[in-house]
Design a protein around this motif. Sequence first.
Motif, PDB file in Angstrom:
ATOM      1  N   CYS A 193       0.869  -1.173   0.000  1.00 29.08           N
ATOM      2  CA  CYS A 193       0.000   0.000   0.000  1.00 29.08           C
ATOM      3  C   CYS A 193       0.908   1.226   0.000  1.00 29.08           C
ATOM      4  CB  CYS A 193      -0.910   0.020   1.229  1.00 29.08           C
ATOM      5  SG  CYS A 193      -1.879   1.550   1.391  1.00 29.08           S
ATOM      6  N   THR A 251      -8.765   5.482   2.535  1.00 23.40           N
ATOM      7  CA  THR A 251      -8.477   4.076   2.847  1.00 23.40           C
ATOM      8  C   THR A 251      -9.588   3.165   2.345  1.00 23.40           C
ATOM      9  OG1 THR A 251      -7.397   4.933   4.851  1.00 23.40           O
ATOM     10  CG2 THR A 251      -7.653   2.561   4.692  1.00 23.40           C
ATOM     11  N   ASN A 298      -9.214   0.133  -0.270  1.00 24.46           N
ATOM     12  CA  ASN A 298      -9.776  -1.177   0.071  1.00 24.46           C
ATOM     13  C   ASN A 298     -10.613  -1.752  -1.072  1.00 24.46           C
ATOM     14  OD1 ASN A 298     -10.080  -3.268   2.099  1.00 24.46           O
ATOM     15  ND2 ASN A 298     -12.226  -2.649   2.250  1.00 24.46           N
ATOM     16  N   GLU A 299     -11.137  -0.894  -1.928  1.00 24.54           N
ATOM     17  CA  GLU A 299     -11.856  -1.414  -3.098  1.00 24.54           C
ATOM     18  C   GLU A 299     -10.918  -2.209  -4.005  1.00 24.54           C
ATOM     19  OE1 GLU A 299     -15.658   0.698  -4.310  1.00 24.54           O
ATOM     20  OE2 GLU A 299     -14.208   2.341  -4.309  1.00 24.54           O
ATOM     21  N   ILE A 343      -8.207  -3.819  -2.881  1.00 26.54           N
ATOM     22  CA  ILE A 343      -7.931  -5.058  -2.142  1.00 26.54           C
ATOM     23  C   ILE A 343      -9.087  -6.040  -2.304  1.00 26.54           C
ATOM     24  CG2 ILE A 343      -7.685  -6.001   0.196  1.00 26.54           C
ATOM     25  CD1 ILE A 343      -6.010  -3.558   0.879  1.00 26.54           C
ATOM     26  N   GLN A 375      -5.604   1.552   8.431  1.00 32.41           N
ATOM     27  CA  GLN A 375      -5.405   0.647   7.292  1.00 32.41           C
ATOM     28  C   GLN A 375      -5.602  -0.804   7.724  1.00 32.41           C
ATOM     29  OE1 GLN A 375      -1.755   1.573   4.950  1.00 32.41           O
ATOM     30  NE2 GLN A 375      -1.830   3.550   5.986  1.00 32.41           N
ATOM     31  N   ILE A 428      -9.411  -1.383   8.300  1.00 34.20           N
ATOM     32  CA  ILE A 428     -10.237  -1.377   7.086  1.00 34.20           C
ATOM     33  C   ILE A 428      -9.839  -2.506   6.142  1.00 34.20           C
ATOM     34  CG2 ILE A 428     -10.761  -0.059   4.983  1.00 34.20           C
ATOM     35  CD1 ILE A 428     -10.792   2.460   6.686  1.00 34.20           C
ATOM     36  N   PHE A 429      -8.531  -2.756   5.984  1.00 33.40           N
ATOM     37  CA  PHE A 429      -8.075  -3.821   5.095  1.00 33.40           C
ATOM     38  C   PHE A 429      -8.291  -5.207   5.695  1.00 33.40           C
ATOM     39  CE2 PHE A 429      -4.570  -0.713   3.484  1.00 33.40           C
ATOM     40  CZ  PHE A 429      -5.526  -0.014   2.761  1.00 33.40           C
ATOM     41  N   GLN A 430      -8.492  -5.271   7.015  1.00 30.84           N
ATOM     42  CA  GLN A 430      -8.590  -6.539   7.733  1.00 30.84           C
ATOM     43  C   GLN A 430      -7.387  -7.433   7.417  1.00 30.84           C
ATOM     44  OE1 GLN A 430     -12.421  -8.406   8.173  1.00 30.84           O
ATOM     45  NE2 GLN A 430     -13.513  -6.521   7.627  1.00 30.84           N
ATOM     46  N   TYR A 469     -15.959  -0.649  10.399  1.00 34.90           N
ATOM     47  CA  TYR A 469     -15.597  -0.361   9.014  1.00 34.90           C
ATOM     48  C   TYR A 469     -16.224  -1.358   8.038  1.00 34.90           C
ATOM     49  CZ  TYR A 469     -12.228   3.107  10.637  1.00 34.90           C
ATOM     50  OH  TYR A 469     -11.637   4.211  11.201  1.00 34.90           O
ATOM     51  N   PHE A 501     -18.208   0.156   4.910  1.00 32.21           N
ATOM     52  CA  PHE A 501     -17.636  -0.002   3.567  1.00 32.21           C
ATOM     53  C   PHE A 501     -18.700  -0.167   2.484  1.00 32.21           C
ATOM     54  CE2 PHE A 501     -15.256  -2.760   0.422  1.00 32.21           C
ATOM     55  CZ  PHE A 501     -14.577  -1.705  -0.174  1.00 32.21           C
TER      56      PHE A 501
END
Length: 499
Positions: free
Chosen positions: A257, A377, A381-382, A384, A413, A416-418, A472, A476
Amino acid sequence: MKYVMGIDLGTSGVKVILVDENGKVCSEASKPYRLIQEEPGYCEQQPEDWVKQTIAAMKELMEKLPDHSREVEGISFSGQMHGLVLLNESRQVLRPAILWNDTRTTAQCTHITKRLGDRLQKITKNRALEGFTLPKLLWIKEHEPHIDQQIDMFLLPKDYVRFRLTGALHCDYSDAAGTLMFNIGDSEWSEEICQAFDIPRHICPPLVTSEAEVGPLLPQIAREVGIKEGAKVFAGGADNACGAIGAGIVSSDRTLCSIGTSGVILSYEEDHERELQGNLHLFHHAKKDAFYTMGVTLSAGYSLNWIKGLLAPEESFQSLLEGAANITPGAKGLLFTPYLVGERTPHADSSIRGSFIGLDSRHERAHVVRAVLEGITFSLNESIALFRQAGKNINSIVSIGGGARSRTWLQMQADIFQAEVIQLDNEQGPALGAAMLAAVGCGWYPSLDACADLLIHQTAIYEPKQQHANVYADLFPLYQRIYTQTRDIHAGLEPYRSV
C-alpha cells in the motif's frame, strides 16, 4: 566505502538519496517544481524544470557529503508513470509534458476502446484510461497537429531526465507497460496498436530492462554535480515498480500500500496471465521477468493535502492528524469519497468528483479530517477487495508513503483492510528502489531479492482491532454505494466547473 544514488522524479518534486554498501541511507535532498493547470482536467509540467531541479538536488547532496563524491559508483532512476514528453528530430522538447493525472483524453479513450475492442486488453493487459500515454498522443494528433508533425520520439518523464544526464535514449519495460502501446506478453512495442492509430514505430524509444546499464553521466554533468566521471547509470523503473522494490515486494506473497499524491495497492505476480477486473492494471515489474497487478486511487495524499490547505494551511500534518486520532471510527456518521480529479479503480470515471455524505452541525474539523483519511483508505480497500475476488490471499500489507507516517492511519489501514499492516524502519520508497537497482547493477548483491533481504527491515506491525474492523465492515458497503448514487449528479455539474 562505495555509494549509489537513487533519483525519484515525483509529481511535485524530485528526491535524491545516497546509499552506501551496507545499505545505509547516508543523506537525501529534494527539490520542488511547479504544476501547470491552465484548464480543468489539465495537468502539465515543463521537462526542463525536472532536469534543472534534479541536477540541483544531486549537487546539493554531493555538497553535503563532499568526501563521498569520488566514490559514487552507480546511479538509477524512478519516475512518475505515463507522462508524455515529445521530442523533435533535434531532440528538443516540443511542448510541456502531459502528466499521468491529466484527464482531458476521455474522447480518445473511447476511440481506442472502439477501435481495438478486446484486442487492447489482450495485448496490453490494461483498459484505455485517461492517465495512459497513448490517449495523450492521440489528443495531440487531434488538437495540436502542428506539434504532431514534428514528433520524432516520445519519452516517459524519468527517461527524459536520464537522457539529459547521459545523452542516451531508452525506456525500460516497467514504464513502457504503462503507455498502452506495449505488448506485455512479447515485451515489445505493439506494431498492431501503432498501425491502428497511425503512430510511426520509430517514435517509440529503445527498450531495456530496469537493471540495464545505459551509459555514464555526461562529463559536464558529472563535473557540475560533483560526481566522478565514469559513474555507471542504470535505466531504473516506473515509480510504482521501484516503490515495490524499495518496500521488498519482490516475491509473490507480498502486497504493497503506497500513499503519495495518488494511492496504490500493488501485488507481485510471477506471470502476466492473471484475469483482471474493475480497472486493475498489470505491468512489468522493475525486477527482471516479473510483473505486478495494481489498483489506483487518483487522489489519495492529494485529498489530505487539499483538506489541510482548506482547514489548516499553517499547521503541520502531524498537528492536523492528532485531532483525528481522538475521533472514533466512522467520524460520527461522515463519509468522504476522494474523487477530486476523477477516479481509476474500480471506477474509471474522469467526471466523478468527491463528496462528503452525512455532514451535520455537530461535525468539527477533526471529524472532517478523520472522514478524509477513512475515505482514502476505503477507496484503496476497493482494490484489495478486487484482488481477493480474483483469488489473491492478502493477509499482510507493507505500507509506505504518507500513510506510513501516522500511527493513526496505519492502524486505520489494518482495521479497514482486515490484514496486518507492516511499517518499515527506513522507508524511502521509490528512491530506495532506484538505488537498489543501481546496487545490483554494480554487482554489490547477486539479486534484488538478496538486496531486499539485507536492506529492508520492518519496525512495527499493526493488527486489526476487531471492534474497529467491525465498524468499518459495516460502513464499507455504504461507501461503495456513494459512487453509483452520485455519478449522474456529478456528470450534470461538469459543465459548470469551468464557469
